[in-house]
Design an enzyme around this catalytic site. Structure first.
Site, PDB file in Angstrom:
ATOM      1  N   THR A 155       2.344   7.363  -0.378  1.00 48.49           N
ATOM      2  CA  THR A 155       2.922   7.624   0.944  1.00 48.49           C
ATOM      3  C   THR A 155       4.407   7.282   1.015  1.00 48.49           C
ATOM      4  OG1 THR A 155       2.130   5.435   1.632  1.00 48.49           O
ATOM      5  CG2 THR A 155       0.733   7.316   2.154  1.00 48.49           C
TER       6      THR A 155
ATOM      7  N   HIS B  17       4.813  -1.435  -2.213  1.00 48.34           N
ATOM      8  CA  HIS B  17       5.275  -2.575  -1.425  1.00 48.34           C
ATOM      9  C   HIS B  17       4.463  -3.809  -1.788  1.00 48.34           C
ATOM     10  CE1 HIS B  17       1.732  -1.961   1.062  1.00 48.34           C
ATOM     11  NE2 HIS B  17       2.132  -0.748   1.384  1.00 48.34           N
TER      12      HIS B  17
ATOM     13  N   HIS C 174       0.651  -3.701  -2.061  1.00 49.50           N
ATOM     14  CA  HIS C 174       0.170  -3.147  -3.337  1.00 49.50           C
ATOM     15  C   HIS C 174       0.232  -4.203  -4.443  1.00 49.50           C
ATOM     16  CE1 HIS C 174       1.691   0.832  -1.555  1.00 49.50           C
ATOM     17  NE2 HIS C 174       0.375   0.953  -1.636  1.00 49.50           N
TER      18      HIS C 174
ATOM     19  N   LYS D  39      -4.633   2.797  11.074  1.00 49.25           N
ATOM     20  CA  LYS D  39      -3.539   3.557  11.681  1.00 49.25           C
ATOM     21  C   LYS D  39      -3.926   4.023  13.079  1.00 49.25           C
ATOM     22  CE  LYS D  39      -0.968   3.244   8.080  1.00 49.25           C
ATOM     23  NZ  LYS D  39       0.239   2.427   8.118  1.00 49.25           N
TER      24      LYS D  39
ATOM     25  N   ARG E 212      -1.186  10.087   9.869  1.00 50.60           N
ATOM     26  CA  ARG E 212      -0.065   9.944   8.941  1.00 50.60           C
ATOM     27  C   ARG E 212       0.718  11.254   8.848  1.00 50.60           C
ATOM     28  NH1 ARG E 212      -0.220   5.502   5.374  1.00 50.60           N
ATOM     29  NH2 ARG E 212      -2.193   4.372   5.314  1.00 50.60           N
TER      30      ARG E 212
ATOM     31  N   GLN F 209     -12.636  10.117  -0.842  1.00 45.24           N
ATOM     32  CA  GLN F 209     -12.573   8.870  -1.604  1.00 45.24           C
ATOM     33  C   GLN F 209     -13.895   8.595  -2.306  1.00 45.24           C
ATOM     34  OE1 GLN F 209     -10.424   5.650   0.189  1.00 45.24           O
ATOM     35  NE2 GLN F 209     -11.595   4.093  -0.896  1.00 45.24           N
TER      36      GLN F 209
ATOM     37  N   ASP G 219      -9.487  -3.445   4.341  1.00 44.63           N
ATOM     38  CA  ASP G 219      -9.538  -2.342   5.307  1.00 44.63           C
ATOM     39  C   ASP G 219     -10.185  -1.099   4.703  1.00 44.63           C
ATOM     40  OD1 ASP G 219      -7.463  -1.922   3.528  1.00 44.63           O
ATOM     41  OD2 ASP G 219      -6.002  -1.311   5.045  1.00 44.63           O
TER      42      ASP G 219
ATOM     43  N   LYS H 164       0.288  -9.490   9.515  1.00 50.08           N
ATOM     44  CA  LYS H 164       0.487  -8.887   8.192  1.00 50.08           C
ATOM     45  C   LYS H 164       1.789  -9.392   7.594  1.00 50.08           C
ATOM     46  CE  LYS H 164      -0.966  -4.688   7.125  1.00 50.08           C
ATOM     47  NZ  LYS H 164      -1.065  -3.211   6.991  1.00 50.08           N
TER      48      LYS H 164
ATOM     49  N   LYS I 205       6.639  -7.826   6.094  1.00 48.67           N
ATOM     50  CA  LYS I 205       7.481  -7.052   6.992  1.00 48.67           C
ATOM     51  C   LYS I 205       8.803  -7.775   7.179  1.00 48.67           C
ATOM     52  CE  LYS I 205       4.591  -3.715   8.074  1.00 48.67           C
ATOM     53  NZ  LYS I 205       4.888  -2.314   7.727  1.00 48.67           N
ATOM     54  N   THR I 206       9.908  -7.051   7.070  1.00 48.27           N
ATOM     55  CA  THR I 206      11.237  -7.618   7.264  1.00 48.27           C
ATOM     56  C   THR I 206      11.924  -6.875   8.405  1.00 48.27           C
ATOM     57  OG1 THR I 206      12.421  -6.077   5.821  1.00 48.27           O
ATOM     58  CG2 THR I 206      11.338  -7.958   4.764  1.00 48.27           C
TER      59      THR I 206
END
Length: 406
Positions: A40, A45, A48, A82, A86, A171, A192, A227, A230-231
């Site tokens: 995606t 990140h 992962h 989500k 997406r 999947q 998730d 979570k 995140k910045t």
């Protein structure tokens, strides 16, 4: 100690199907397992990274990983977690992102001599005959059970498209395909993904009457459930061009005290005795544990040299020792002198928007050298530089060097 015990002790495991049977297999045979990665973005990140660490532990325990790249599933998009559908990507973007993923994965997983595989599910999903899929797989799925799954319940009120409803089936089909192609009997993934993983294991057991297993990994969250990763600029990327090694180092250097032990356990290979010792430090001493965490994680992602450089830059800023050379740099040309500081910083990507910059200035959160910047129209001049350099602080902990190129 079996790899299952290692993952359990380090805090990776959330949910498992057929736990005792899986534990026995992991202890007594080499198991082929897979984790899926939908392309995606053009970089992995830090979320992962946690799954790659679990993969690395499994490989070190004698098991064979498959990194399944979602060239097919990425065309649909996983609705899990989500609130909106997406963004749909074209084939060119998906393939570019896959190539970026491949380069990053090779830092953590040994793909030599078939010790691990990298496979693209586009190889089978894009060629599927829809009627054949319905006949072979669709008959094994109850819509009632699918809609009860957490990944779909969250989308129910806003509207779940039929397009997305197919993701679970795709999947599950992946797991069945890898079972038949590679003898893969275990799917792992973030917690998730539990509903999707259950669907795949159940499909194999129904169609093949043979064992298949699912295991979910803890999500990387703070002690209060938010979570992690995140910045201010968004996700904490593994690509050094998107998140610099220094910014990456500083993120881990500044985690909450309560999260240090968990991060050391999940994101480093330090022995657990050392993890517990560092996690038990209190007061000012916990900062030493944070330095170890920041160095070890940055070393794994960016290498020894980048970790050393980031540590030196941090020490130069916060303790007056070390070198400032590795602090993130903003190059300023002589032509920009006399222009608004806010505009220069926006053009350099320090602020996502000029309104963000104005808000920070109004809150007293921007400093140039020792001076608080209080005027959003403040101009940048030659006098702001000493030896063609000036130190900028954004917020409490983000530092940049402005370097004047004459």
């Amino acid at each position: 100690m079996s790899v299952f015990d290692v993952l359990k002790e380090r805090g990776f495991i959330q949910q498992v199907t057929h736990e005792e049977e899986l534990k026995e297999r992991l202890a007594n045979e080499s198991v082929t397992f897979y984790i899926g990665f939908d392309p995606t973005a053009d970089s992995l990140h830090v979320g992962h990274f946690l799954t790659l660490m679990a993969m690395a532990h499994m490989q070190q325990g004698g098991h064979r990983p498959i990194c399944l790249l979602g060239g097919g599933t990425g065309s649909v998009g996983d609705p899990s977690g989500k609130s909106d559908m997406r963004r749909m990507m074209d084939r060119t973007e998906i393939n570019h992102n896959i190539e970026c993923f491949k380069k990053q994965m090779q830092r953590f997983i040994d793909f030599s001599d078939d010790k691990a595989l990298m496979i693209n599910n586009a190889d089978w999903l894009l060629e599927l005959n829809y009627v054949q899929l319905l006949r072979e797989v669709g008959v094994h799925f109850s819509v009632n059970r699918m809609l009860a799954a957490e990944c779909y319940k969250q989308r129910w009120e806003k509207g779940l498209t039929f397009f997305e409803l197919n993701y679970m089936i795709m999947q599950a089909y992946d797991f069945w395909e890898l079972f038949n192609q590679q003898g893969c009997i275990l799917q792992m993934g973030g917690d998730d993904q539990w509903s999707n993983i259950l669907a795949g294991a159940d499909l194999i057991r129904r169609k093949e009457s043979k064992p298949a297993f699912g295991l979910t990994l803890t999500l990387l969250t703070t002690s209060d459930g938010r979570k992690m990763g995140k910045t201010e600029k968004g996700a904490l990327w593994l690509d050094g061009e998107k998140t610099s090694p220094y910014e990456f180092y500083q993120y881990w250097r500044n985690v909450a005290d309560a999260d240090v032990e968990k991060c050391l356990s999940l994101l480093t290979f330090l022995p657990m005795d050392e993890v517990r010792r560092l996690g038990a430090l209190e007061g000012q001493a916990i900062n030493e544990a944070k330095k170890v965490l920041a160095f070890e994680v940055t070393k794994l992602i960016h290498g020894q040299e980048a970790a050393e450089n980031s540590r030196q830059a941090a020490e130069a800023l916060f303790s007056g020792s070390g070198s400032l050379d590795n602090t993130p740099t903003v190059n300023v040309t002589s032509a920009q002198l006399g222009g608004k500081l806010l505009d220069i910083l926006f053009d350099a990507g320090i602020f996502a928007s000029k309104s963000e910059g104005r808000r920070l200035i109004a809150q007293g959160g921007l400093h140039l050298e020792q001076e608080k910047v209080s005027d959003p129209d403040r101009l940048l001049s030659q006098d702001d530089f000493t030896d063609n350099a000036a130190l900028l602080r954004k917020g409490k902990k983000n530092y940049y060097r402005l370097v004047l190129n004459q």
